[in-house]
Design a protein around this motif. Structure first.
Motif: not given
Length: 847
Positions: A719-720, A810-812, A823-829
């Protein structure tokens, strides 16, 4: 009238059987003839719990009207008037309806207890005030109804109602807790196995700590000093030497063999100056202990074995881990050592482990922190050697039949004088020279047993003996003092070097620095005080230790730092030579405090700059994202108002449906934008909650055709912790942008995966792609790449998406799609402590 007794049934989650256990206890008491009534019990339509109410007297509840509805609460007056021996009060943390006698039910219980009525109640671990943040991080739900921990701690009895997560989920699935229409939602959200396991651990640990409190209280009341081995507590004795790391790791391996074992590392400093250990090494060992889940303790004591045993028995320790002595073989003439003494005096209740290490037998080194001061035992030994030993030597020599000669007698007395100088310093050596001269004159120079000397040569011998004894004693004492001074300077230089290194690295926090001051000088408490001017009171910028002072004049030692700051130490008065090092610590404390404040101001400035940047993106987004639905609504309304066309009922319904869809989209969009705007202006905080991606991402795809997206979100993902509205809007912008540039009949792929403590959402298209030098520019406002068709937007979608994602931590970023495209990379903790929700379910869902 005495105060009533409180018994609490504690559970980890709803449905474990607290109320059932409480009612079972009530039936047992009624069968024994106890006057027991039900003041308030909520069965929540659970058949088995409702049946348990049969046969018990129930107090009529009080009805209260609030906002047009009628609620029932416990009638405290009716219970007090009934005056039973025992009252059952369910849900201790419940918040009463406005207009009730008290705001909280636990306050109602306090009234009943004060009236002498025994109370049996129930509560869940998630309702404890101190655990609110922990429970929210685990479950994603903030508990609004809480009870102060102290209310529960004051209970006379606390009984844990335990159940495994699997059994509780089975009870849930069978409909024994919630109604069937709520079971699926509960099992997939709050009642996940990971959530229940974490809550169960919290409840078990809390009860275990409470048991420890009961045990310590009982031992104190009955003056029990022996160790009760209820739980393994391993005390590690540290000297500050490099072998400490070996001892800590060995203790950790011992603790790992028993569940619930604790490690307590202990360093004992003498009370006569700087501690005898390297501050750098102690800091390393403290960090190692804390990394291994133990605690570090620092106490003051001149008798090391006694202090170690007192500490171990005080914390109910069961084992002591010590290292093999670093002393060389000849040094054992001064005593058996700490390890042997502790093992001898530990008794049958403490196990002592002597651990070998690389430093064993290599020597203890110089006393690097004792300075030129000798310990009490050394001084006493010096005086005994200088005064008592010559008398004993005289008796021994006179008892011998054969005389050794005056020359040999003088050498023996000279040896005792040198030994007295080595042990006790100059004064015992001078006393030894004087006593030895008198004894030589009285017993060994003719005529004996008188102070008269006939032979002038003997007078010369005695005078030379006294002079040589004084000279040797002075030289030996001076050499010893120089050695101690050099060792002290080495200790000071090591402390200052480590302190300077921490300044350059910026590692030391204020609390850590103050704790190092306390350990270095063997103090009870240390506080950094400051004030704005001479007329204003002192305030505490930071403190460690119990009962720190609030004014410099109340401290045993105070070190000014400028005009409006001071370092205050309590415990003992420091000698003058220690103040030089203390001044360095005080200056460093002021620097650390200034650095912390500067870091806070820099972080605030960064947040303001970030807020300005995102507000700019929000303002631009209003004109960009509102234009399309507004245009659709206006076109539909204009068509309906047109007098040139006669619209059929089907056409009118279609136009009205378009207006409704556009209005819904506008309402949803404006709500998200207003929430984000309030966030950046400081009037609202992000609603960060723990959630599943598969609950958010599909909602973001409603604005694109179903066949244009392939969704691949494994249900086993962690889960985020995100704001669902912001994440949904960000994903919608990213997907819409990808669909816009992707070729017809080639769907966009939205896939998610877990990488360590992160969760990645990758949106891949097969469009023309973007060169490397343009991948950062596409996230800037009003940037459109290539020959985007007219009406495709003004280039704010990705800028808004990145702003929303970064607001959630997060980051994008963009990268090339293998085989062509972007490719769009969406990073979440990932939310800490969350295991995969349902690993037995299919690996993915595709739409």
């Amino acid at each position: 009238m005495g105060r009533g007794k409180l018994r609490i049934y504690l559970g980890a989650a709803p449905g474990v059987g607290k109320t059932y256990a409480m009612l079972s206890e009530a039936h047992r008491r009624v069968e024994r003839g106890t006057d027991c009534v039900v003041a308030f019990v909520e069965h929540h339509d659970r058949p088995r719990t409702e049946v348990m109410l049969h046969g018990l007297e129930q107090i009529q509840r009080r009805e209260l009207e609030y906002r047009g509805s009628v609620f029932t609460e416990m009638d405290v007056d009716a219970v007090l008037a009934r005056d039973p021996a025992v009252a059952l009060v369910d849900e201790l943390a419940h918040t009463n309806v406005p207009g009730s006698r008290n705001a909280k039910r636990w306050q109602d219980v306090e009234e009943l207890l004060s009236a002498g009525i025994d109370v049996i109640s129930t509560v869940n671990i998630q309702h404890f005030e101190s655990l609110g943040d922990v429970v929210e991080s685990i479950t994603g739900v903030r508990q609004r109804e809480t009870v102060p921990d102290e209310v529960v701690r004051r209970a006379d009895q606390i009984e844990l109602v335990d159940m495994s997560p699997q059994a509780l989920r089975r009870r849930m699935a069978h409909g024994n807790i919630y109604k069937p229409d709520k079971v699926d939602a509960a099992l997939s959200n709050y009642f996940r196995p990971g959530n229940l396991t974490a809550l169960r651990e919290l409840a078990l640990l809390w009860v275990a700590d409470r048991v420890d409190e009961y045990l310590q209280q009982y031992r104190g009341e009955h003056n029990i000093r022996s160790t009760w081995q209820a739980r393994e507590r391993i005390v590690v004795g540290l000297t500050g030497g490099p072998e400490g790391r070996t001892l800590i790791r060995r203790a950790a391996r011992m603790a790992a063999k028993g569940s619930g074992s604790e490690i307590l590392a202990l360093y004992i400093a003498r009370s006569d100056g700087l501690t005898s250990a390297s501050p750098k090494e102690l800091a390393v060992q403290r960090t190692l202990v804390e990394d291994l889940g133990g605690t570090f303790h620092h106490v003051i004591g001149d008798d090391i074995p006694a202090s170690l045993l007192d500490f171990a028995r005080g914390v109910n320790g069961t084992q002591i881990v010590l290292g093999s002595s670093r002393r060389k073989a000849w040094q054992y003439i001064f005593g058996p050592g700490v390890g042997a003494t502790v093992a001898r005096d530990s008794g049958p209740d403490l196990d002592v482990h002597i651990v070998t290490h690389d430093e064993a037998g290599k020597g203890r080194g110089l006393p690097v922190a004792r300075g030129a001061r000798l310990g009490r035992s050394r001084i006493i030994a010096g005086w005994l050697t200088g005064v008592v030993a010559p008398v004993l030597l005289s008796l021994l020599l006179t008892a011998m039949n054969d005389s050794l000669g005056l020359a040999n007698d003088v050498l023996l007395f000279l040896f005792l004088t040198v030994l007295a100088a080595l042990l006790g310093g100059l004064l015992p050596a001078l006393a030894s020279a004087a006593v030895g001269s008198l004894l030589l004159n009285f017993y060994f120079t003719p005529p004996v047993r008188t102070l008269t000397v006939y032979d002038p040569k003997n007078i010369v011998a005695i005078v030379i003996f006294f002079a040589v004894a004084v000279a040797v004693a002075s030289v030996v004492d001076l050499a010893a003092r120089r050695t101690h001074q050099a060792a002290r300077l080495r200790a000071e230089s090591e402390i200052l070097s480590f302190l300077a290194g921490s300044v350059l690295r910026g590692e030391t926090t204020l609390d850590a620095l103050l704790e190092r001051v306390r350990e270095t000088f063997g103090m009870e408490s240390v506080a950094l005080l400051e004030r704005r001017s001479d007329v204003e009171p002192w305030t505490t910028a930071g403190s460690v230790g119990p009962e720190s002072v609030v004014r410099p004049e109340d401290a045993d030692v105070d070190m000014p730092v400028g005009d409006d700051m001071a370092l205050a130490l309590s415990g003992r008065v420091l000698p003058a030579e220690d103040r030089r090092v203390l001044a360095a610590f005080a200056a460093q404390a002021a620097v650390v405090l200034d650095r912390q404040r500067l870091v806070g101001e820099a972080e605030e400035a960064r947040r303001m700059a970030e807020g300005n940047r995102i507000r700019t993106a929000l303002l631009a987004a209003v004109s960009h994202d509102l234009r399309t639905p507004l245009a659709a609504i206006k076109a539909a309304v204009s068509s309906l108002r047109s007098d040139d066309v006669a619209w059929s009922e089907e056409d009118q319904a279609e136009l009205l449906e378009g207006i409704e869809d556009g209005a819904d989209r506008l309402d949803h969009l404006v709500g998200n934008l207003l929430d984000m705007s309030r966030l950046q202006t400081g009037t609202v905080t992000p609603l960060i909650r723990v959630t599943d991606l598969d609950e958010v991402v599909p909602m973001a795809l409603v604005s694109v055709p179903d066949e244009s997206v392939e969704l691949d979100i494994p249900e086993s993902l962690p889960m985020v912790a995100v704001d669902r509205g912001l994440l949904e809007r960000a994903v919608a912008n990213i997907v819409e942008n990808a669909v816009k540039y992707s070729p017809d009949a080639v769907p966009v792929t939205v896939a998610a995966s877990a990488l360590g403590d992160r969760v990645e959402v990758r949106v891949a298209d097969r469009g023309p792609g973007v060169p490397d030098d343009g991948k950062d520019r596409i996230f800037e406002p009003f940037q459109r790449y290539g020959d985007a068709p007219r009406g495709a937007g003004v280039g704010l979608g990705l800028a808004v998406a990145r702003g929303f994602v970064e607001a959630m931590g997060g980051t994008l970023f963009a990268e090339d799609t293998p085989g062509g495209g972007m490719t769009m990379v969406l990073t979440l903790k990932a939310a800490p402590g969350f295991a995969p929700a349902c690993p037995d379910l299919p690996a993915q869902v595709t739409s």
